[in-house]
Design an enzyme around this catalytic site. Sequence first.
Site, PDB file in Angstrom:
ATOM      1  N   ARG A 182      -6.108  -2.390   9.503  1.00 15.27           N
ATOM      2  CA  ARG A 182      -6.167  -3.595   8.577  1.00 15.27           C
ATOM      3  C   ARG A 182      -4.979  -4.315   8.511  1.00 15.27           C
ATOM      4  NH1 ARG A 182      -8.985   0.182   4.232  1.00 15.27           N
ATOM      5  NH2 ARG A 182      -7.144   1.423   5.097  1.00 15.27           N
ATOM      6  N   PHE A 195      -3.295  11.816   1.205  1.00 20.13           N
ATOM      7  CA  PHE A 195      -1.968  12.072   0.661  1.00 20.13           C
ATOM      8  C   PHE A 195      -1.183  10.753   1.020  1.00 20.13           C
ATOM      9  CE2 PHE A 195      -3.647  16.062   2.442  1.00 20.13           C
ATOM     10  CZ  PHE A 195      -3.617  16.650   1.101  1.00 20.13           C
ATOM     11  N   THR A 205      -6.251  10.207   5.452  1.00 19.71           N
ATOM     12  CA  THR A 205      -5.653  11.542   4.679  1.00 19.71           C
ATOM     13  C   THR A 205      -5.750  11.004   3.113  1.00 19.71           C
ATOM     14  OG1 THR A 205      -3.231  11.057   4.698  1.00 19.71           O
ATOM     15  CG2 THR A 205      -4.430  12.064   6.530  1.00 19.71           C
ATOM     16  N   ASP A 225       1.374   9.654   2.584  1.00 15.50           N
ATOM     17  CA  ASP A 225       2.258  10.238   3.988  1.00 15.50           C
ATOM     18  C   ASP A 225       2.419   9.167   5.076  1.00 15.50           C
ATOM     19  OD1 ASP A 225      -0.549   9.792   4.829  1.00 15.50           O
ATOM     20  OD2 ASP A 225      -0.748  11.573   5.536  1.00 15.50           O
ATOM     21  N   ASP A 247      -3.192   1.337  -1.018  1.00 18.91           N
ATOM     22  CA  ASP A 247      -4.572   1.716  -0.899  1.00 18.91           C
ATOM     23  C   ASP A 247      -4.893   1.984   0.815  1.00 18.91           C
ATOM     24  OD1 ASP A 247      -7.594   1.635  -1.300  1.00 18.91           O
ATOM     25  OD2 ASP A 247      -7.381   0.174   0.066  1.00 18.91           O
ATOM     26  N   HIS A 248      -4.243   1.319   1.632  1.00 20.43           N
ATOM     27  CA  HIS A 248      -4.331   1.725   3.048  1.00 20.43           C
ATOM     28  C   HIS A 248      -3.689   2.811   3.617  1.00 20.43           C
ATOM     29  CE1 HIS A 248      -5.642  -2.966   4.098  1.00 20.43           C
ATOM     30  NE2 HIS A 248      -6.363  -2.418   3.102  1.00 20.43           N
ATOM     31  N   ASP A 249      -3.184   3.668   2.775  1.00 15.08           N
ATOM     32  CA  ASP A 249      -2.644   4.775   2.909  1.00 15.08           C
ATOM     33  C   ASP A 249      -3.610   5.854   2.532  1.00 15.08           C
ATOM     34  OD1 ASP A 249      -0.645   7.082   3.717  1.00 15.08           O
ATOM     35  OD2 ASP A 249       0.407   6.609   1.817  1.00 15.08           O
ATOM     36  N   HIS A 308      -8.218  -6.833  -6.544  1.00 16.60           N
ATOM     37  CA  HIS A 308      -8.595  -7.961  -5.845  1.00 16.60           C
ATOM     38  C   HIS A 308      -8.767  -9.153  -6.747  1.00 16.60           C
ATOM     39  CE1 HIS A 308     -11.170  -5.242  -2.828  1.00 16.60           C
ATOM     40  NE2 HIS A 308      -9.936  -5.504  -2.668  1.00 16.60           N
ATOM     41  N   GLU A 353      -5.041  -8.278   8.154  1.00 19.50           N
ATOM     42  CA  GLU A 353      -6.067  -8.868   7.420  1.00 19.50           C
ATOM     43  C   GLU A 353      -5.353 -10.093   6.634  1.00 19.50           C
ATOM     44  OE1 GLU A 353      -9.120  -5.788   5.985  1.00 19.50           O
ATOM     45  OE2 GLU A 353      -7.757  -6.349   4.593  1.00 19.50           O
TER      46      GLU A 353
END
Length: 604
Positions: A322, A247, A245, A249, A163-165, A420, A325
């Site tokens: 993040r 993508f 982005t 990546d 998700d953080h990508d 979550h 976290e």
Amino acid sequence: MKQPRAGTRSAVRSADYMAQTLRLLQERVHHVHKRSLNATDLLSRDDLEKLAEISGCSAQVALPQCRTTPNLDKYRTALQGTSVCNNINNPRQGASNTPFVCWLPAEYDDGIFLPKGKNQRFNNFLLPLVRQVSNNILSTLDAGVLNDREFTDMLTFFGQWNDHDLTFTPISPSIRSFSNGIDCDESCEQTEPCIPIPIPPGDPRLPTGPDSCIPAFRSAAVCGTGLSAFNFGGEPKREQINALTAFLDLGQVYGSEEKLALSLRDLSNDGGRLRVNTEFRDNGRELLPFSPLQVNMCATRGRVTNDINAREVPCFITGDTRADENIALTSVHTLFLREHNRLARGLKRIKPHWDSETLYQEARKIMGAYTQSFVFRDYLPHIVGDNEMRTRLGRYPGYNPRVNPSISNVFATAAFRFAHLSIQPFLSRLDANYRENNRFPSVLLYKAFFTPWRIVYEGGIDPLLRGLVGRPAKLNTQDHIMVDAVRERLFQFVMILGLDLGSLNMERGRDHGLPGYNAYRKLCSLSQPRNQAELARVLNNADLARRLLQLYGTADNIDVWMGGLSEPFVRGGRVGPLFACLIATQFQRIRQGDRLSSRQFLQG
């Protein structure tokens, strides 16, 4: 919450400056004329153009020149790190700091920008307080948690990593009201950009009353949407920014903006490597570098350990803000940093004539192929299940420039927040024999938020990685949904008040004007339950259907995040039919709309 990175802050400030100026003008016009007028009735075209220029919003809509970009077809270069020019004909599609796309029209209280459900009825019902929904539906005791018999904790934290990508929604850069200077962290008044979460009567943890709330902030608006729409002839309804982005990546490793990407590289030699920590090592191995920011929200060691003399360490810095976290996520970040540098060293040995830039880009290209393979081959089949993998995510058909890969608002704000519910109340730390680590035992999750010092002083990342692959994830069940570590104690040691992740998810959805549960069921060609009996059949749970309708009145109004996570799993997956559809559709578009996909891995 952490502040967005520099380039994102610029985009957010631009949008907020424009919205604030026009809001104050609009209020002034209404006050003087006692009728509703556009603020722009007082401004000439030259005035509007100047306002757009000084706010920075004009730069957000200027089209880049793609044909002059070096290595356009070879690498995700420094400029390509923003993914500008991934699509030659639509250069900003999928780029960072662009709007989330809306698969359905947004629903706001005033039809334009006011958060959904604060004062208006929808389908003849007022929306329930999100904290009340959290208390009545989400709450579970740690003792009631069931372990997933198939998947480990890595499924949960790889989901967060992935998700953080793809998604990051910056909040307003101001923590004070635009019109009266009220501090959103200290007041429960509903005033832009504050959207405090009221505490319902009889709350089991929090005091009730007009001065009691969970602080929350609106997501920043996109330039040219909402109140500033008429400046650019843009979308009249407020839209939100995706700072990343669209993508796969590895932007969370390399950064999604040119300045950050450059700052993460080791430019002291010609090795093409990423920068590492110069003060600490992990049993001789590399750690992430420390953030240069003076404000250190990771100074939690003294508070967690009750040792006022404990030495604090700064937050780590990576391509995503993040990374600190929780220490499980930090460990995955560290693992990918080490792998890039391992690849760069290996390439240097077999290609000694390559310069630093080539080594960096070639190692990054291999890393990108890794992540696409991991996501499509090893991760998504276990999430969206057999049917969606067969119908939407089967064999890769190739790049299609007509497919818009941009992240949808409902994916970022609701569907991809399903994991979550698979979070355990603790993080396991295991020894080399995959038994409990006697020296540094498992740690309660709420004591692992923003604690990079645990990695520096408590055994490094190996015990945590063993815990991720050696211990089960929590199983999301309809009667044991969200553990208190994130529903009552989220970021407890760095916030004034421990936050409620469930309430925040629903409040975010309303801030973004997400339509309700049935609207998205219809989008996915699923049935739309109209009464308690029909909802009970969809959920296969009569009691849950009854409790939801007691709160919402109609299934049309159920927050899409709440409704989606309430559904029983699809075959072979870990989400219900609605989220399976939304997640699979998004990844289908990400894959087909990426000109730089590693096709050989996507076909494998």
